[in-house]
Design a protein around this motif. Sequence first.
Motif, short mmCIF file in Angstrom:
data_model
loop_
_atom_site.label_atom_id
_atom_site.label_comp_id
_atom_site.label_asym_id
_atom_site.label_seq_id
_atom_site.Cartn_x
_atom_site.Cartn_y
_atom_site.Cartn_z
N MET A 86 0.81 -1.23 0.00
CA MET A 86 0.00 0.00 0.00
C MET A 86 0.84 1.27 0.00
O MET A 86 0.30 2.36 -0.23
CB MET A 86 -0.94 0.03 1.20
CG MET A 86 -2.08 -0.97 1.11
SD MET A 86 -3.10 -0.96 2.60
CE MET A 86 -4.10 0.50 2.29
N ASN A 142 -9.50 -9.17 -1.37
CA ASN A 142 -9.81 -8.08 -0.44
C ASN A 142 -10.94 -8.45 0.52
O ASN A 142 -11.61 -7.58 1.07
CB ASN A 142 -10.17 -6.81 -1.22
CG ASN A 142 -9.61 -5.57 -0.55
OD1 ASN A 142 -8.41 -5.45 -0.40
ND2 ASN A 142 -10.48 -4.67 -0.11
N TRP A 155 -9.97 2.05 -1.41
CA TRP A 155 -10.20 0.97 -0.44
C TRP A 155 -11.62 0.94 0.11
O TRP A 155 -11.87 0.50 1.22
CB TRP A 155 -9.15 1.02 0.69
CG TRP A 155 -7.76 1.06 0.12
CD1 TRP A 155 -6.86 2.07 0.23
CD2 TRP A 155 -7.13 0.06 -0.70
NE1 TRP A 155 -5.71 1.77 -0.46
CE2 TRP A 155 -5.85 0.54 -1.04
CE3 TRP A 155 -7.52 -1.20 -1.18
CZ2 TRP A 155 -4.95 -0.19 -1.83
CZ3 TRP A 155 -6.62 -1.92 -1.97
CH2 TRP A 155 -5.36 -1.41 -2.28
N GLU A 156 -12.56 1.39 -0.72
CA GLU A 156 -13.98 1.18 -0.44
C GLU A 156 -14.50 0.17 -1.47
O GLU A 156 -14.09 0.18 -2.63
CB GLU A 156 -14.77 2.49 -0.60
CG GLU A 156 -14.38 3.56 0.41
CD GLU A 156 -15.47 3.81 1.44
OE1 GLU A 156 -16.17 2.86 1.84
OE2 GLU A 156 -15.60 4.97 1.84
N PHE A 157 -15.47 -0.64 -1.04
CA PHE A 157 -15.93 -1.73 -1.89
C PHE A 157 -16.91 -1.30 -2.98
O PHE A 157 -17.81 -0.49 -2.74
CB PHE A 157 -16.65 -2.78 -1.04
CG PHE A 157 -15.74 -3.54 -0.12
CD1 PHE A 157 -14.74 -4.37 -0.62
CD2 PHE A 157 -15.88 -3.44 1.26
CE1 PHE A 157 -13.91 -5.07 0.22
CE2 PHE A 157 -15.04 -4.15 2.11
CZ PHE A 157 -14.06 -4.97 1.60
N LEU A 197 -6.63 5.89 7.55
CA LEU A 197 -5.82 4.69 7.83
C LEU A 197 -4.70 5.02 8.81
O LEU A 197 -4.28 4.18 9.60
CB LEU A 197 -5.22 4.13 6.53
CG LEU A 197 -6.21 3.72 5.44
CD1 LEU A 197 -5.49 3.00 4.31
CD2 LEU A 197 -7.31 2.83 5.99
N ILE B 92 -14.44 -9.33 7.88
CA ILE B 92 -14.70 -7.98 7.37
C ILE B 92 -16.18 -7.63 7.49
O ILE B 92 -16.52 -6.58 8.05
CB ILE B 92 -14.16 -7.85 5.92
CG1 ILE B 92 -12.62 -7.93 5.90
CG2 ILE B 92 -14.66 -6.57 5.26
CD1 ILE B 92 -11.90 -6.89 6.75
N ARG B 123 -6.37 -5.16 8.38
CA ARG B 123 -5.71 -4.89 7.11
C ARG B 123 -6.08 -3.48 6.63
O ARG B 123 -7.19 -2.99 6.89
CB ARG B 123 -6.08 -5.93 6.05
CG ARG B 123 -7.53 -5.96 5.69
CD ARG B 123 -7.84 -7.04 4.66
NE ARG B 123 -7.04 -6.87 3.44
CZ ARG B 123 -7.11 -7.67 2.39
NH1 ARG B 123 -7.92 -8.71 2.40
NH2 ARG B 123 -6.35 -7.45 1.34
N GLY B 124 -5.18 -2.84 5.92
CA GLY B 124 -5.39 -1.44 5.55
C GLY B 124 -6.38 -1.23 4.43
O GLY B 124 -6.88 -0.12 4.24
N GLU B 125 -6.67 -2.30 3.67
CA GLU B 125 -7.43 -2.11 2.42
C GLU B 125 -8.94 -2.11 2.62
O GLU B 125 -9.68 -2.42 1.68
CB GLU B 125 -7.05 -3.21 1.41
CG GLU B 125 -5.57 -3.27 1.06
CD GLU B 125 -4.85 -4.36 1.84
OE1 GLU B 125 -5.20 -4.58 3.02
OE2 GLU B 125 -3.95 -5.00 1.28
N VAL B 126 -9.40 -1.82 3.81
CA VAL B 126 -10.84 -1.85 4.09
C VAL B 126 -11.23 -0.58 4.84
O VAL B 126 -11.56 -0.60 6.03
CB VAL B 126 -11.22 -3.12 4.89
CG1 VAL B 126 -11.17 -4.34 3.99
CG2 VAL B 126 -10.30 -3.35 6.08
N LEU B 127 -11.23 0.54 4.12
CA LEU B 127 -11.39 1.85 4.74
C LEU B 127 -12.62 1.95 5.63
O LEU B 127 -12.53 2.40 6.77
CB LEU B 127 -11.46 2.92 3.62
CG LEU B 127 -11.71 4.35 4.07
CD1 LEU B 127 -10.60 4.85 4.97
CD2 LEU B 127 -11.85 5.27 2.85
N HIS B 128 -13.77 1.51 5.13
CA HIS B 128 -14.98 1.76 5.89
C HIS B 128 -15.04 0.89 7.16
O HIS B 128 -15.60 1.31 8.18
CB HIS B 128 -16.23 1.54 5.03
CG HIS B 128 -17.40 2.35 5.49
ND1 HIS B 128 -17.37 3.72 5.59
CD2 HIS B 128 -18.63 1.98 5.95
CE1 HIS B 128 -18.53 4.16 6.06
NE2 HIS B 128 -19.31 3.13 6.29
N ILE B 130 -12.46 0.14 8.90
CA ILE B 130 -11.57 0.83 9.83
C ILE B 130 -12.30 2.02 10.47
O ILE B 130 -12.20 2.24 11.68
CB ILE B 130 -10.28 1.24 9.11
CG1 ILE B 130 -9.48 -0.02 8.77
CG2 ILE B 130 -9.45 2.21 9.96
CD1 ILE B 130 -8.35 0.19 7.79
#
Lengths: 277, 433
Positions: A86, A142, A155-157, A197, B92, B123-128, B130
Amino acid sequence: MANDHATATNVPVPYSTGDSAITETTIAEMRELAARYPVGRSALLPMLHLVQSVEGRVTPEGIEACADVLGLTGAEVSAVATFYTMYKRRPVGEYHVGVCTNTLCAVMGGDLIFERLKSHLDVGNDETTEDGKITLEHIECNAACDYAPVVTVNWEFFDDMTPQSATQLVDDLREGTEVKSPRGATICSWREAERVLAGFPDGRADEGPTGGKASLAGLRLARERNWTAPNGAAGSSNAAAAAESTVSPEAAAGPRPSDQPGKESQAVNGNDSRKED
Amino acid sequence: MLTPVLSDNWDQINAWQLSSYQRTGGYDALRTALAMQPADVVTAVKDSGLRGRGGAGFPTGMKWSFIPQDNPKPKYLVVNADESEPGTCKDIPLMMASPHTLVEGVIISSYAIRASVAFIYVRGEVLHVIRRLQQAVQEAKDAGFIGTNILGTGYDLDVVVHAGAGAYICGEETALLDSLEGRRGQPRLRPPFPAVAGLYGCPTVINNVESIASVPAIIKNGADWFSSMGTEKSKGMTLYSLSGHVTRPGQYEAPMGITLRQLIDLAGGVREGHELKFWTPGGSSTPLLTAEHLDVPLDYEGVGSVGSMLGTKALQIFDETTCVVRAVLRWTEFYKHESCGKCTPCREGTWWLVQILERLEHGKGTEADLATLLDLCENITGRSFCALADGATAPISSSIQHFKDEYLAHFEHGGCPFDPMASTVFATAGASA
């Protein structure tokens, strides 16, 4: 693909552009992060996220700032920064778009989505469009496999994507149209996301639903068929509480429309046999 | 058939907020636990039979009891929320929908092992996710559930939400510790085990999100309640994650020991007009299974008895449109990318595995390559600090075992005989290879 692109991955990384945006405020925030841990060095990963939020990438100045605050050498910080995917050495666009191409998403369509976006945006993997808007990257799993194929923006789905919905998504981002994650918030910039983050909340946790359709698939079925866990020592608190506080059968049956702001991924995915209801 | 406990409040309005969580009895278990002796909390979790939900299935209460309480150093609880095993997607959604279930579990578990600081390494790749965790921890602090003198008991605890930065290896518990110490995430040699010398060299418990999130329900309803679900050695309810070629993929919370046949039935069957070809029971690091394993009980013993592992209960379903060689090549590329580089068999071995598999997928291999692949796998497995390399070889050796003919068909065909469009969700109905 995109051989002569300005930010193509074969172009050398600028060591320093001499216009670092790191200020005393940044340093103070780094110290604040370090103070959250029993040992300050534990804050290094959050501090590097903070550097990216300020600089748009991990810059030499950012590395030195981390090193100064933690009493490390620049080499020690670089060793860490280069280990994690990242952290980016090249400037990242306003929006980082990730396409999952790990096996399950790839098979479900992720490979075709990635190919489509590369040609649509005229960039290769980990490259940024000329207008600086979008950095495209293929990402690993992910943790949203039940929504495959998955795309992320900062990093939003974005769930159940197709090549068409993915190109529409990046077009909207480039045009500045407001975009919402179906399971998250209104999309902010990549730098703003990096700040969260790093450990500085942006107050947007209440946006979006509890989960999407797949997250609630089993629960919804259990409600329909009156399946519950056995009663425990505390009584049937689970089932009873659910029965009392669930607002309506419709709410129990799945996410409510108000819980699903933003684009209905189903709408662009009408041929998908999974969306039978 | 299904037993929603962890997922039971996921359909509540604003389930992620403290007020919603408390409406469904949230934090009652914390009050119960704080009225107990810490050792009795450990005993309750031991008696429940809860086993680690991160893949290895180690008894959670036993792990806690390894913490040497006579050691004067601080004790730490670290929650492994680095969910990255391909196919795994249970923690998640749990943290997104109900982060307080995890936070309450963190407080109770920390109390049990007498930790004064707990970390949630997400993990960092899950903004919402977090965002929701950060807010939940803040709400718990404001409510007096985290901080000093919690609920007047004299117990102090701080909880830190820590975002990672993109490295699968950090899901390995000792690599996670190095990462949490601000270093490259590389596994440590054991012993010493983290229970003795973990974070900062202090006694540390590392547990998966789902394990810790199961603790409040156990304290609230009793160990007997928990162990009344499941099978003889695999107790309780758990989240099974169905993905891929099924009609309704998603999270299905059921007692341990349900079968894939039952789960696929609940999920509306394999996608219409197609049939099951292969599946993973617990992520890509668990050997592939096929339709002949549909009735295997999905508990630690059942899946182990057919040569695979329950892992994270990440059931990735692939139908007959999927090329197994392509699938395995992609997983192998993943392991190559994620190998931390510390151990030679893994760093070099995954590199060679990818090269050979690429050749095979493109129809340029020979049958001798299959023998070389298996030989390589044998030389990689069990020869590194951690299980990443073992996971890398699992899909290769199991796929050759079950689908050797398909590898051979690539040679005969001079390339991959499958149409990649046919396996996609947007393939037109009835499309086939």
